[in-house]
Every structure is written in C-alpha cells, then in structure tokens.
Design a protein around this motif. Structure first.
Motif, mmCIF file in Angstrom:
data_model
loop_
_atom_site.group_PDB
_atom_site.id
_atom_site.type_symbol
_atom_site.label_atom_id
_atom_site.label_comp_id
_atom_site.label_asym_id
_atom_site.label_seq_id
_atom_site.Cartn_x
_atom_site.Cartn_y
_atom_site.Cartn_z
ATOM 1 N N ALA A 59 6.708 -12.717 21.789
ATOM 2 C CA ALA A 59 5.299 -12.455 21.507
ATOM 3 C C ALA A 59 5.120 -11.010 21.058
ATOM 4 C CB ALA A 59 4.456 -12.752 22.751
ATOM 5 N N GLY A 60 3.860 -10.616 20.846
ATOM 6 C CA GLY A 60 3.561 -9.255 20.437
ATOM 7 C C GLY A 60 3.715 -9.060 18.945
ATOM 8 N N THR A 61 3.718 -7.819 18.546
ATOM 9 C CA THR A 61 3.779 -7.483 17.120
ATOM 10 C C THR A 61 5.201 -7.115 16.712
ATOM 11 O OG1 THR A 61 3.286 -5.172 17.598
ATOM 12 C CG2 THR A 61 1.413 -6.632 17.171
ATOM 13 N N ILE A 62 5.409 -7.105 15.400
ATOM 14 C CA ILE A 62 6.682 -6.614 14.852
ATOM 15 C C ILE A 62 6.584 -5.079 14.810
ATOM 16 C CG2 ILE A 62 8.244 -6.636 12.881
ATOM 17 C CD1 ILE A 62 7.076 -9.343 12.115
ATOM 18 N N ASN B 27 8.351 -18.198 16.446
ATOM 19 C CA ASN B 27 8.046 -17.459 17.659
ATOM 20 C C ASN B 27 6.531 -17.371 17.801
ATOM 21 O OD1 ASN B 27 10.534 -16.184 19.146
ATOM 22 N ND2 ASN B 27 11.043 -16.060 16.966
ATOM 23 N N ASN B 28 6.066 -16.436 18.624
ATOM 24 C CA ASN B 28 4.631 -16.262 18.841
ATOM 25 C C ASN B 28 4.179 -14.869 18.423
ATOM 26 O OD1 ASN B 28 4.393 -18.874 20.042
ATOM 27 N ND2 ASN B 28 5.189 -18.046 21.964
ATOM 28 N N LEU B 29 4.780 -14.339 17.373
ATOM 29 C CA LEU B 29 4.447 -12.999 16.917
ATOM 30 C C LEU B 29 3.037 -12.970 16.320
ATOM 31 C CD1 LEU B 29 7.869 -12.137 15.226
ATOM 32 C CD2 LEU B 29 6.993 -11.243 17.396
ATOM 33 N N ILE B 30 2.341 -11.849 16.535
ATOM 34 C CA ILE B 30 0.984 -11.675 16.017
ATOM 35 C C ILE B 30 0.918 -10.362 15.247
ATOM 36 C CG2 ILE B 30 -0.046 -13.012 17.886
ATOM 37 C CD1 ILE B 30 -0.840 -10.356 19.192
ATOM 38 N N GLY B 31 -0.259 -10.078 14.706
ATOM 39 C CA GLY B 31 -0.472 -8.820 14.001
ATOM 40 C C GLY B 31 -0.074 -8.908 12.546
ATOM 41 N N ALA B 32 -0.083 -7.748 11.913
ATOM 42 C CA ALA B 32 0.246 -7.664 10.490
ATOM 43 C C ALA B 32 1.737 -7.417 10.291
ATOM 44 C CB ALA B 32 -0.563 -6.549 9.842
ATOM 45 N N ILE B 33 2.196 -7.758 9.089
ATOM 46 C CA ILE B 33 3.578 -7.450 8.720
ATOM 47 C C ILE B 33 3.667 -5.938 8.470
ATOM 48 C CG2 ILE B 33 5.415 -7.859 7.038
ATOM 49 C CD1 ILE B 33 4.083 -10.544 6.432
ATOM 50 N N LEU C 282 1.066 -14.407 12.422
ATOM 51 C CA LEU C 282 0.810 -13.166 11.697
ATOM 52 C C LEU C 282 -0.439 -13.302 10.835
ATOM 53 C CD1 LEU C 282 4.505 -12.513 10.585
ATOM 54 C CD2 LEU C 282 3.310 -11.450 12.513
ATOM 55 N N PHE C 283 -1.181 -12.217 10.710
ATOM 56 C CA PHE C 283 -2.396 -12.253 9.900
ATOM 57 C C PHE C 283 -2.477 -10.995 9.042
ATOM 58 C CE2 PHE C 283 -3.501 -10.792 14.209
ATOM 59 C CZ PHE C 283 -3.990 -9.519 13.937
ATOM 60 N N GLY C 284 -3.541 -10.907 8.275
ATOM 61 C CA GLY C 284 -3.682 -9.798 7.347
ATOM 62 C C GLY C 284 -3.142 -10.161 5.980
ATOM 63 N N MET C 285 -3.004 -9.167 5.138
ATOM 64 C CA MET C 285 -2.544 -9.387 3.768
ATOM 65 C C MET C 285 -1.033 -9.163 3.675
ATOM 66 S SD MET C 285 -5.651 -7.486 1.738
ATOM 67 C CE MET C 285 -5.165 -8.156 0.159
ATOM 68 N N ILE C 286 -0.448 -9.757 2.658
ATOM 69 C CA ILE C 286 0.978 -9.509 2.394
ATOM 70 C C ILE C 286 1.112 -8.065 1.923
ATOM 71 C CG2 ILE C 286 2.955 -10.153 0.974
ATOM 72 C CD1 ILE C 286 1.796 -12.951 0.768
ATOM 73 N N PRO C 287 1.914 -7.252 2.611
ATOM 74 C CA PRO C 287 2.002 -5.834 2.230
ATOM 75 C C PRO C 287 2.622 -5.652 0.846
ATOM 76 C CG PRO C 287 3.622 -6.362 3.921
ATOM 77 C CD PRO C 287 2.743 -7.568 3.797
ATOM 78 N N LYS C 288 2.047 -4.737 0.101
ATOM 79 C CA LYS C 288 2.561 -4.444 -1.235
ATOM 80 C C LYS C 288 3.982 -3.897 -1.173
ATOM 81 C CE LYS C 288 -2.048 -3.349 -3.049
ATOM 82 N NZ LYS C 288 -2.890 -2.289 -3.670
ATOM 83 N N SER C 289 4.323 -3.298 -0.052
ATOM 84 C CA SER C 289 5.646 -2.669 0.076
ATOM 85 C C SER C 289 6.784 -3.672 -0.013
ATOM 86 C CB SER C 289 5.730 -1.901 1.398
ATOM 87 O OG SER C 289 5.496 -2.772 2.497
ATOM 88 N N LEU C 290 6.494 -4.969 0.199
ATOM 89 C CA LEU C 290 7.562 -5.978 0.079
ATOM 90 C C LEU C 290 8.165 -5.987 -1.315
ATOM 91 C CD1 LEU C 290 6.290 -9.135 2.029
ATOM 92 C CD2 LEU C 290 7.923 -7.403 2.766
ATOM 93 N N GLY C 291 7.404 -5.548 -2.297
ATOM 94 C CA GLY C 291 7.911 -5.507 -3.665
ATOM 95 C C GLY C 291 9.038 -4.528 -3.862
ATOM 96 N N SER C 292 9.310 -3.689 -2.853
ATOM 97 C CA SER C 292 10.412 -2.720 -2.954
ATOM 98 C C SER C 292 11.750 -3.324 -2.559
ATOM 99 C CB SER C 292 10.115 -1.498 -2.064
ATOM 100 O OG SER C 292 8.905 -0.885 -2.441
ATOM 101 N N LEU C 293 11.717 -4.520 -1.982
ATOM 102 C CA LEU C 293 12.959 -5.155 -1.515
ATOM 103 C C LEU C 293 13.623 -5.884 -2.675
ATOM 104 C CD1 LEU C 293 11.558 -6.587 1.846
ATOM 105 C CD2 LEU C 293 12.810 -4.451 1.495
ATOM 106 N N GLN C 294 14.226 -5.123 -3.561
ATOM 107 C CA GLN C 294 14.705 -5.679 -4.821
ATOM 108 C C GLN C 294 15.957 -6.541 -4.688
ATOM 109 O OE1 GLN C 294 14.909 -2.789 -7.961
ATOM 110 N NE2 GLN C 294 12.878 -1.968 -7.531
#
Length: 772
Positions: A375-378, A396-402, A422-434
């Motif tokens: 549980a909890g956040t990442i 799992n039971n993870l919550i919060g934003a990525i 998990l909630f919120g928006m998909i972070p723009k930073s994921l685009g850096s994982l080339q």
C-alpha cells in the motif's frame, strides 16, 4: 568452408588439428588415407587433439575415428551430426576430453563399449575426465558403463530425453566435480542407497562434487536418507558450490540440518517443488549465497529473518512463497550487490521505503513486487535506482500519483504499474525513458490526455493504458511514433473523436483494443493495412525482451474479452491477433477490406452503429476464433461461406437486421439460437421461426413420407407371410427327403414329451403328499 578431404590421413606426424568455427560442411569422410603412407598402417597415428567444433558437419560417426589410438581431446560440438554414438568410442584409451554437445545425436547411450581388451586398464575410456553430450536427442536409461568411468570430473547430459530413475552407480564417480542431468525426462525417486562408500577413498559417495544440476525433470517423492537426514549426502558434500533441484515434483520439510555443512554453497535453486522450509527465527546459515531461488516453496508466513545474514546476495527469488508479513527495513540494505529482486505473488503488506533505496541498491536491475498487498505511494526515491531495467509493481494497493522522478531510471525497459489505485495525470517525464519497450498503466484511475512527450518512446512494443479515465482524442502521432508497437490497448477510457487513419502505419501491431470509449465516425479504410495482422504466422511476443538481460525475466500479460469473460494471456500471447472496437459510437459501412487481415483471431465490432452487409470473402479469415458483430445495423443475408471458418468457436450476430435463411451447415451448425437472436427477418434452424420455403418443403416431404410409408407397409406384411411359409415348409421337405432323419426326429420328440410328463407326475405326487 567446404568438406574435409580424405587426404588429411596422410599427416602421419600431426599432433594437433583444430579447424573449429569455420564453415566446414558435408559429412566426415568414410575413409581417409594413411593406412599405406604411415608406418603404423593407421591414419593420423600421432594425433592428440582434433577440434572440429562449431561447423556444419553432418552425417554419422565414421569408423576411422575409433582408430585414433593416441587421441586425447575430441571436439565435435555445435555441428549437425546424427545417428547413435558408436561403441567404438571405447577404443580411445588416452582420451581425456570428449565434447559432442549441440548435435542431433539420438538413440541410447551404448550399454557396452569397446576398450576392455584394447586398453591396459581393461576398462573403456580409462582416462576420460570430461564428457559433454548436452543438447542432443539421446534417450533411454543410464547405461552401466557410466559407473566405470572412474576418472570422470565433468558429466554434462543437459537437455536430452533420458528416462528412468537415477542409478545408484553415480556414487562411483569419486572424482566427479560437475554433474548436469537437467532438462531430461528422469522420473521416479532418488535411490535409497548409492555406491561409493567402498569405492572412494573418502568412504563417502561423490566426495568432490561441486556442481549438481537436476532441474526440469520429473523426479518425485521425498529425499532418501543419503540426501535428507544426518549423516546424509548433502550434509557431507562440503565442497558443494551450486545445487539445482528446481522444477521437479520433490517434497520434504527442509531443516537447518540439511545445510549444516554446506559452507561453500553460493547458488541454491530448489524452486517449483513442494519444499517447506522450517528453520528457527535466529538461524544463521553456514553459507553466503549469491543466488537463492525458492519460488513456489513454503517459506512464510513470516519474512525469513535468516536472509539478514546474507551479505553477497545478487539474485533472491522468493516468489509465491506464502509470505504475508511486511518487508523489513533491513532487507532493502541487505546487499549492495543485489541485481535481481523477485518477491512476486505473496501477500506482502506495508509500504515501500521512503529512504534513498538507490543508495543501498546501486546495481539493482530487476524489481518485481507483482501480486502483493503493498500500500501507500511510490516513493520519489525510486528515481535513484538508475540501473533499473524492469519495475513491476502491478496488482498491489498503491495510491497517489506516478512520481515524475521515475524519468531518472534511464535504463528502464519495462514499467508495469497496472492494477493499482494510482490517480492523477500521466507524467510528461515518462517521455524521457527512451529505452522503454513495455508500458503498463492499466486498471488505475489516471485522467487527462495522453502527454505529447510519449511520442519520444520510439522503441515501445506494448502500450496498455486500459481501464482508466483518460480523455481527449486518440492522437494521430501514435501511428507515426510507435513503428514497433505490437500491443495497443486503450480500452475502457473516455477517448472521443474519430479513429486516426495513421494507425495503419503500425505495421507490427497484433492487438488493437479501443473498446468502451466514445469514439465516433467511420472505421478508417486504411485500418486494413495493418501488415502484421495479414500474416498467418506471427512473432512470439514473449521473445520481445529475450535478450539475455534482466528484461527477459518479465512475462507480458494481456486481458482479452471473449464471450463477456476476461481471459488473461501470457505465454500464449503470441496466439492473440485481435481487433476490438466494441461499445463505441462508430458508424458507416462494415469495412470491406478487413477480410484481408488473414491472421485475425478475435474480431469484435459490437455495440456500434455499423451498417452494410457481411461479405462472402469473410471466409478468408481462416484463423478467426471469435466474431462478435452484435447490436449494430447490419442487414442482408448471412454468407454461407462462414460455414468454412473451421476455427470459429464463438459467434454473435444478434440484434441486427439480418434476413433470409441461416446457413446452418458446417461450422455454423455448432451455434445456438442466441447467436442469431434479435434479427426479426432471420429464419431457419436454430431459430424457432421457419422459413417459407421450409414449410413448402415440409409439406412435400410429408406427402412423400405417406407414399413411401404405404409402400413400406406392403413389403412388411409380405415379408412376414413369406417368412412363416419358409419356416414351416423347409423342415417338412428336409424330413421328407430321408426316412431315417424323420424317424430320429420324432423319436427325439417322443422322449422329450415322455420326460416332461414324468416330471409333471413326480411334482404332482410330491405336492399331494405335503398337503396330507
């Protein structure tokens, strides 16, 4: 390149001949020169080393190989040799190394081999130290001759088809250091007693064994006394360095006593059995493990405290181990050498640490907590694990934003955060994982539009964002940015607008699932240009990450909806070729060109507003297993060619405007009324509504039945009369022909009648006497 010439036998003084890793092909020559050239009257009389490995040689063993009396090393590995191993190999009295691995050798290992008379020791292969036969097709049981190879140090029979139980003669290998019998068909239990107590100087069997591999067989039962009690074999194998019993059917409770002398053990693989570990909470093992694989063993419910003593850990696998406690804080600082951490499919609780775990685990490549109750956040500190290639926190039971810091994991190949909260928006930073190839964010509560930065993930193979609250239009850049995409799953979101025609550029796409959205407009004509779906044979999706690295341990999973049920595919994912556009507001005509996608297995266009007819050419979809076109506005007749779809197991054409008679033949005759319900103008079996021509046919059939019935009745009564006449007349004519036959027949009848009358009289007299 080319074949080996027979003239090599003229090298009378040659001692070393190494032609490995060339392109030599053809068969080894049946006859070679040298019998007349050399004084010994035999070819290559002084040859000590013959290396022909890693070529393309084929055929069987030639006889002249057995004449190389002085040969010490023979390497024929990685070729295409066939046939059985000849018994003449026993003539190699001086042979020390024999490598025949990676060929197509078959048959059994020879029960008897030459050499008992040839060699001074009166035993075959008396000097053999290493025997490598891995990855052939050898079968049968272990021959007795293996127990006679007294000086053997390495025996490798991995990946063959050997059967039967492990013989007790393995204990005679007093010098054996390496034994690999993995990936065979060995069965039965271990022998209760093995040889070696009298043969070996140590008075114990296998005293020098350092590596023992028996994985992926069918061994069963409990360990015998020499493996599972004190004194025992394992307890006395103090030099054992690596032990692998994984993937068998073994069962036993393992205690501290089973490991008490294994101070040199560094690699322990006992997973995929039914072992149960029962040790005290304060046990300190005598070993320092690098690898521990105990998946599917019973270790819990408490997290094993003895792991705290292991400071050299590189690869712990405690998956499906019945652990239901939280992960202790000390575990994250267990070893700076940790590269693989697999704790999946337990009931682990608690939260991920907020401390800088990147500082403690600088070399971590693979992290799987799949299928727990974390549980909890990442934590933001996840971004400090800069070497990570795989993160699997799914189910799992993870919550919060990525956390946006995840972009610091620049080596990431797989990111699976599916089935959490998990909630919120998909972070723009994921685009850096080339380097990212697989992105799973499915079954969460993510919202907003797809960030434009995702188009930088040009190497993406799998994109699964299903079952979220994502909105906006499906961006056209998906079709241009992801040329390698195999799976696109945007199911059950709030996407709107039209389908982008550029999706047809996804030439590697196997799965397109856009169901349960708010999409509108016509299905683009260009969608039928999905090249991978137009092929009968498809790539193995499980091999997307089969590069020998950490990502090869990750198993892709995909949920496919069929018959309203959620079916999960993993190892058979390569069989799934699917288009699902159901539950949208799509309109326009049924896409005519879709019949060009010959590889389609699942097609679901239900719950839309599609009009038009089903074409006869739909029979070209020979791989089709499931077809759902229900709840649309399709009309016309159902093509009779659909009866040729022999793999079709599910069909739903209900709630449309189909008309005329159902072609209830071939594969179509396997479906029930529900597949066609809700089509008012449809008739014929299996519906209760009969077609008009069917009624006419029925009346005509009734008339024909009456006519046929009268004709049958006449013949029936006639046959009865003829049968009665024949039954009476034939015996009469037979008896009339011979007087003696007639007298004998009636004498027999008289005797039977007299006997019956006598029995009746006796019975009457007895009953009358009883009444008195």
């Amino acid at each position: 390149m080319g074949s080996i010439p027979s003239s090599i036998g003229n090298f009378c003084n040659l001692q070393y001949l190494v032609l490995s890793s060339n392109n030599l092909n053809g068969s080894l020559p049946d006859i070679i020169n040298g019998t007349e050239t050399c004084n010994s009257k035999s070819p290559l009389p002084n040859l000590r080393v013959l290396g022909l490995g890693s070529n393309q040689l084929m055929g069987k063993f030639p006889n002249w190989l057995g004449e190389l009396k002085n040969l010490e090393e023979l390497y024929l590995d990685n070729n295409q040799l066939q046939g059985s191993i000849p018994s003449s190999i026993g003539n190699f009295c001086n042979l020390q190394y024999l490598d025949l691995s990676f060929n197509n050798l078959n048959g059994s290992l020879p029960d008897i081999i030459n050499g008992t008379e040839t060699c001074n020791s009166k035993s075959p292969l008396p000097n053999l130290r290493e025997l490598h036969l891995r990855s052939n097709q050898l079968m049968g049981k272990f021959p007795k001759l293996l127990g006679e190879l007294k000086n053997l140090e390495k025996l490798d029979l991995y990946n063959n088809q050997l059967q039967g139980s492990i013989p007790s003669s393995i204990g005679n290998f007093c010098n054996l250091q390496y034994l690999d019998l993995s990936s065979n068909k060995l069965n039965g239990c271990f022998p209760d007693i093995i040889n070696g107590t009298e043969t070996c100087n140590s008075k114990s069997p296998l005293p020098n064994l350092r590596m023992l591999y028996l994985r992926s067989n069918q061994l069963m039962g409990k360990f015998p006394n020499w493996l599972g009690s004190i004194p025992n074999l394992i307890g006395n194998l103090s030099d054992l360095f690596s032990l692998d019993f994984s993937s068998n059917k073994l069962s036993r409770t393992l205690t501290e006593q089973h490991f008490w002398k294994l101070s040199k053990l560094e690699y322990l693989y006992i997973g995929s059995n039914s072992f149960r570990l029962d040790v005290s909470s304060n046990w300190t093992p005598p070993f320092q493990l690098r690898t521990l694989s105990m998946g599917s063993c019973h270790i819990g419910p408490a997290f094993p405290a003895w792991l705290q003593s292991q400071k050299n850990f590189e690869y712990p696998d405690l998956s499906n181990a019945s652990i239901s406690s939280s992960i202790p804080n000390w575990f994250w600082n267990i070893s700076s050498n940790l590269e693989y951490l697999i704790l999946s499919h337990n009931q682990l609780q608690g939260q991920l640490p907020n401390s800088n775990i990147g500082e403690f685990l600088p070399n971590l490549l693979f992290l799987s907590l799949l299928g727990n109750q974390i549980a909890g956040t990442i934590p933001n500190s996840i971004g400090h694990l800069s070497s990570l290639e795989v993160i699997d926190f799914s189910r799992n039971n993870l919550i919060g934003a990525i956390p946006s810091t995840i972009n610091n994991c620049s080596s990431l190949i797989v990111l699976d955060l599916g089935n959490n909260n998990l909630f919120g928006m998909i972070p723009k930073s994921l685009g850096s994982l080339q380097l990212l190839k697989s992105l799973h964010l499915n079954y969460n509560k993510l919202s907003g539009e797809l960030p434009l930065s995702l188009r930088n993930l040009t190497g993406l193979d799998v994109l699964d964002l299903s079952y979220n609250n994502l909105s906006g239009q499906i961006p056209a850049w998906i079709g241009t940015a992801f040329s390698n995409l195999v799976i696109l799953n945007l199911r059950s979101n709030m996407f709107s607008g039209r389908l982008p025609s550029l999706l047809s550029n996804l030439s590697s796409l196997h799965v397109l699932d856009l169901a349960q959205n708010n999409l509108m407009g016509e299905i683009p004509v260009s969608l039928v240009e999905l090249k991978a779906m137009a092929q009968d044979h498809h790539m193995s999706i499980s091999s997307l990450y089969d590069n020998g690295g950490s990502s090869s341990l990750y198993e892709e999973r995909l949920i496919v909806i069929k018959k309203g049920l959620s079916l999960e595919y993993s190892r058979t994912l390569s069989l799934v070729v699917s288009i699902d556009l159901s539950h949208n507001n799509l309109s326009g005509e049924f896409p005519k060109g879709i019949t060009k996608l010959f590889g389609l297995v699942f097609l679901n266009l239900s719950m839309n507003h599609i009009i038009g007819r089903i074409l006869e050419s739909i029979s070209k979809l020979r791989q089709l297993s499931s077809l759902d076109l229900s709840s649309n506005k399709l009309f016309g007749s159902i093509p009779s060619s659909m009866s040729l779809l022999s793999f079709l197991g599910y069909l739903n054409l209900s709630n449309n405007n189909f008309s005329e008679k159902i072609p209830f033949i071939g594969q179509m005759s396997t479906f029930t009324e529900s597949a066609f319900a809700g089509n008012p103008n449809l008739c014929g079996t299996p519906l209760l509504i009969k077609c008009q021509d069917e009624g006419t046919d029925k009346n005509q059939s009734d008339v024909e039945d009456k006519i046929d019935g009268g004709f049958v009745d006449q013949w029936f009564y006639l046959s009865i009369g003829l049968g009665f006449a024949v039954g009476m007349l034939v015996p009469y004519f037979v008896l009339a022909m011979r007087r003696s036959w007639c007298d004998a027949y009636f004498d027999l009848v008289d005797k039977i009648v007299k006997w019956l009358l006598f029995r009746r009289r006796v019975t009457y007299t007895r009953n009358h006497a009883q009444r008195k």
